[in-house]
Motif scaffolding. Structure first.
Motif: not given
Length: 850
Positions: A396-420
């Protein structure tokens, strides 16, 4: 440290390559199995002990609904219990205490040979653990000629090379585990609509369709595109083949002597058995002479409004056909020999578990449900899950396809993401539960499996919401969610507060015996379900950091929102199975660097694919013309210069890679001597001839008839005419002794090796899939995948990836000589292109024609 535990149990595969860690591995041709010659010797010895009626029991199932256990090949006199079968592309169907694996499309999206094998092996272990001799899996047809095809997700890719790798490795894995793999569906089964008469398919006057659709395809396209995966699977030891519902060039697939006798058992050297799909047999004598070996379920079912159970084309009618000379007994011997050879090839004569599951979840039930006879324990609830959840999570994890990722949005960084904010029905659990819809025929909650016979029951389903909440609890992140796609006010309120908004949407499809939301198997279009496009735009309008997650059975259109400035990241997660949320969280938070690549093209417009499903019949037998020939998916886009939204083979990473140093070595001076096709004969008898007396095959007085049960015995007043042996028998293929399977062995000679260096230029470790494409000229597609390698590369590290080009990789099918022709041998210069996707190929070279 990765958040899952995963252990490879590789014995494996078909070729030489490199695993994700960059270590070399070799996969022998027949790992963990016997050999066909020895299997045939045992099978012939067994068959020659049988009476004619006992042989017929190996050809004809006992009937739909007549039994919950062994339903074919039962020989009480010899204590042979017979065979039990189960569907199984994503796990054992209709049982409990089994796993629900990712779909075939996810396996292909990993581009990882180890995972292709390992998931197949795990599924085979579970089939064996439940006591099923035959697993009706894996699936390679439909290949995905059209992206809306209802069952595309069960298979792998419209590219034949990628499909061949995944299909053959799944076969090797399943059979190494001990289960007979029955590859399906043979062949050109590319849409659900009109696969058999009797369904309405949402059209006026459905009764006007009286025969399955005919898939009309030229010989070169048949060989180079749709047959290619079967060559590799047969060479890998494939023991069973299921013929499909549709017709080919207006001849039913299960009675097409060109397809079954000449090509499958002839050109490909297939030594195993051919069985019909559920009700796809349309004749008695003709199907027997044309290469069908086993009828499932035995009844002559064509899905008419009032089918007659217990009435069979074979059973007693096949006995009569032998007695009157319509079908020679040696052909019956050949049928049974092929069945038993598969049994011995897989070693099922040594301590194979007895069937311990049947009839769903109930512990007790009738062994013969139609007659309500023999009430007994039919389900022993054996737990076969083992430690396969780790494999499921890894795929499942190795089949995830990242198609867009501007501003290095991913991976999520808990210290920057306080509310999801988590938004969308697809993010959470279904109110019906994970198994609330029979055969998953419903779209409620997160989508982790398509619908139809190729399904399995979930032992549990980790939805994305639950997995993200668990991670957020650890990180002390606030999580708010709305699972109602229509709750605009609540969605807006959450979107405005969140540091990151994860919006989930899906698109479902499946098999056409049931419809969901007006979809009769094949999708009506490529848009998202549940107003998913509107949902994404609603969130993006209120959240500057919108991350889109798609669960779908194939490509979806993204033009309405993909370029929205607030859509910062897009992940395509396919149908990940029971560990769906866990696999996704691994990627979202960077525990796993995404490495999935598209196994097909995502277009900007559905019409760009150029291969529509036939939505309405043109007559009693709908005609589906494959006029596009070799040019499907990316081949078509390349040929016609159409810009896709995301090309075949595309997928981003959290790091970056650089390609350099292309080296082409060869040609090799080592050539195998080609072998001829298996011998065709009109007398394939393996047992001593004997005189057949009709009175010996009437219903025994000692046997009590069971309602709707199909027996091999003839009525005492049966008419035995003598029409003579039809000339069609001349094309029957009897393999004596079996030739090495997979076609001419010289096709697998390695002629050239290609190597490239790949450097990780980023700051985190990641897996990269390097892809090799060839331009063969001669009217071929401008680029065809002919190699791929996947390796883990550390930051700053350079690894060399090696591709081996076999003779078949450089060959085209010549319809005049009916043979594969190496294009370099006729002077064609072959272009070599290597890179991370089909339209990003920075390295180029040439193989000169001779």
């Amino acid at each position: 440290m990765k958040s899952y535990i995963f252990v490879f149990c590789l014995l494996l595969s078909l070729t030489t390559g490199q695993n994700a860690s960059g270590e070399s591995f070799h996969i022998p041709i027949n790992p963990g199995r016997g050999n066909w010659t020895a299997a045939y010797a045992k099978a012939r010895e067994f068959v020659c002990q049988l009476t004619l009626t006992e042989k017929i029991n190996f050809t004809t199932s006992t009937g739909a609904g007549s039994t919950t256990g062994y339903d074919i090949g039962i020989v009480p006199r010899l204590g042979f219990r017979g065979f039990a079968r189960s569907d199984g592309p994503v796990g054992v169907r209709g049982t409990d205490y089994n796993n629900a694996f990712p779909a075939g499309l996810n396996v292909a999206a990993t581009w990882d040979r180890e995972l292709m094998y390992t998931q197949g092996h795990a599924i085979g272990m579970e089939q064996k653990g439940k006591g099923f001799n035959m697993a009706l899996a894996p699936v390679v047809s439909p290949m995905g000629r059209n992206p809306t095809g209802g069952r595309n997700f069960e298979a792998y890719s419209p590219d034949p090379y990628l499909s061949a790798a995944a299909f053959s490795l799944a076969v090797a894995g399943m059979q190494d585990a001990g289960a007979i793999a029955v590859g399906k569906h043979f062949l050109l089964y590319e849409q659900e609509r009109f696969r058999y008469p009797g369904n309405d398919y949402g059209i006026p006057d459905p009764d006007n369709v009286t025969m399955p659709y005919s898939a009309n395809c030229d010989d070169r396209t048949l060989h180079e595109l749709y047959l290619l995966p079967w060559y590799d699977a047969v060479r890998s030891g494939l023991a069973g083949v299921m013929c499909s519902y549709n017709q080919l060039n207006n001849s039913q697939a299960c009675q097409n002597t060109r397809l079954l006798n000449d090509i499958l058992k002839g050109q490909l050297g297939f030594p195993g058995l051919v069985l019909s799909d559920y009700g796809s047999q349309y004749s008695g004598v003709l199907s027997a002479l044309s290469g069908l070996d086993q009828a499932t379920p035995g009844d002559a079912l064509h899905y008419s409004p009032n089918p007659e159970p217990g009435i069979s084309y074979w059973g007693p009618n096949l006995t009569i056909s032998v007695l009157n000379g319509s079908v020679p007994e040696w052909r019956i011997d050949d049928m049974v020999t092929r069945v038993m050879a598969a049994y011995y090839f897989l070693g099922q004569d040594h301590n194979y578990p007895e069937l311990n599951a049947g009839g769903g979840f109930q512990t007790y039930g009738y062994m013969y449900p139609s007659a309500m006879l023999d009430y007994t324990q039919i389900n022993f609830h054996v737990d076969v899950r083992d430690h396969h959840a780790g494999i499921i999570r890894k795929v499942g994890a190795d089949s995830v396809i990242l198609l867009k990722n501007v501003h290095a949005t991913l991976p999520l960084k808990p210290e920057k993401i306080k509310q999801i904010g988590i938004i969308g029905q697809d993010a959470g659990p279904s109110a019906q539960g994970p198994n609330g819809y029979a055969d998953r025929a419903g779209d409620s909650g997160t989508l982790a499996m398509g619908w139809g016979s190729g399904t399995a029951n979930f032992p549990y389903l980790v939805d994305p919401l639950a997995a993200i909440q668990a991670r957020a609890l650890r990180d002390q992140t606030v999580v708010q969610y709305v699972l109602n796609n229509s709750a605009a006010d609540a969605i807006d309120a959450i979107a405005e507060q969140a540091s990151a908004c994860l919006v989930f949407a899906n698109a479902d499809s499946g098999e056409s015996y049931v419809s969901v939301a007006g979809v009769y198997g094949d999708r009506n279009n490529l848009t998202l379900w549940g107003d998913g496009d509107a949902l994404i735009k609603e969130v993006a309008a209120n959240c500057s950091n919108t991350i889109v997650v798609i669960h779908a059975t194939g490509p979806v259109l993204m033009e309405e929102w993909i370029d929205h400035p607030n859509v910062t990241a897009v992940l395509f997660a396919g149908l990940p199975g029971q560990e769906s949320g866990s696999s996704l969280v691994d990627v979202l938070y960077g525990d796993v660097n995404p490495s999935g690549k598209l196994p097909w093209t995502i277009a900007k417009n559905e019409k760009d694919y150029g291969t529509p499903i036939i939505p309405y019949p043109s007559g009693p037998t709908p005609q589906v013309n494959f006029t596009e020939g070799l040019f499907i998916d990316y081949r078509h886009f390349d040929k016609d210069g159409i810009a896709p939204r995301f090309e075949f083979g595309f997928g981003m990473s959290y790091t970056s890679f650089k390609y350099s140093n292309l080296v082409i070595s060869g040609p090799s001076n080592s050539y195998s001597v080609g072998r001829p096709s298996p011998t065709r004969t009109v007398n394939g008898s393996v047992c001593a001839s004997r005189k057949l007396n009709p009175s010996d095959y009437t219903f025994p007085a000692t046997v009590s008839s069971i309602t709707h049960y199909i027996y091999p015995y003839i009525a005492s007043n049966a008419t035995i005419s003598t029409p003579g042996v039809p000339t069609a028998t001349a094309s029957i293929v009897a393999v004596q002794p079996p030739a090495p399977p997979g076609g001419d062995s010289s096709l697998y000679d390695i002629l050239y090796t290609v190597s490239v260096d790949v450097t990780n230029n980023g700051s985190v470790a990641g897996q990269e899939v390097a892809q090799l494409y060839l331009d063969l000229g001669n009217g071929e597609p401008p680029r065809q995948l002919r190699g791929f390698n996947k390796m883990m590369i550390q930051p700053g590290e350079t690894k060399t990836m090696v591709f081996e080009l076999k003779r078949r990789d450089l060959s085209i099918w010549d319809v005049v000589s009916q043979a594969w022709v190496d294009v370099t041998s006729i002077g064609t210069t072959v272009g070599v292109h290597v890179g991370p996707s089909s339209r990003n190929l920075p390295l180029e070279g040439k193989i000169p024609g001779m």
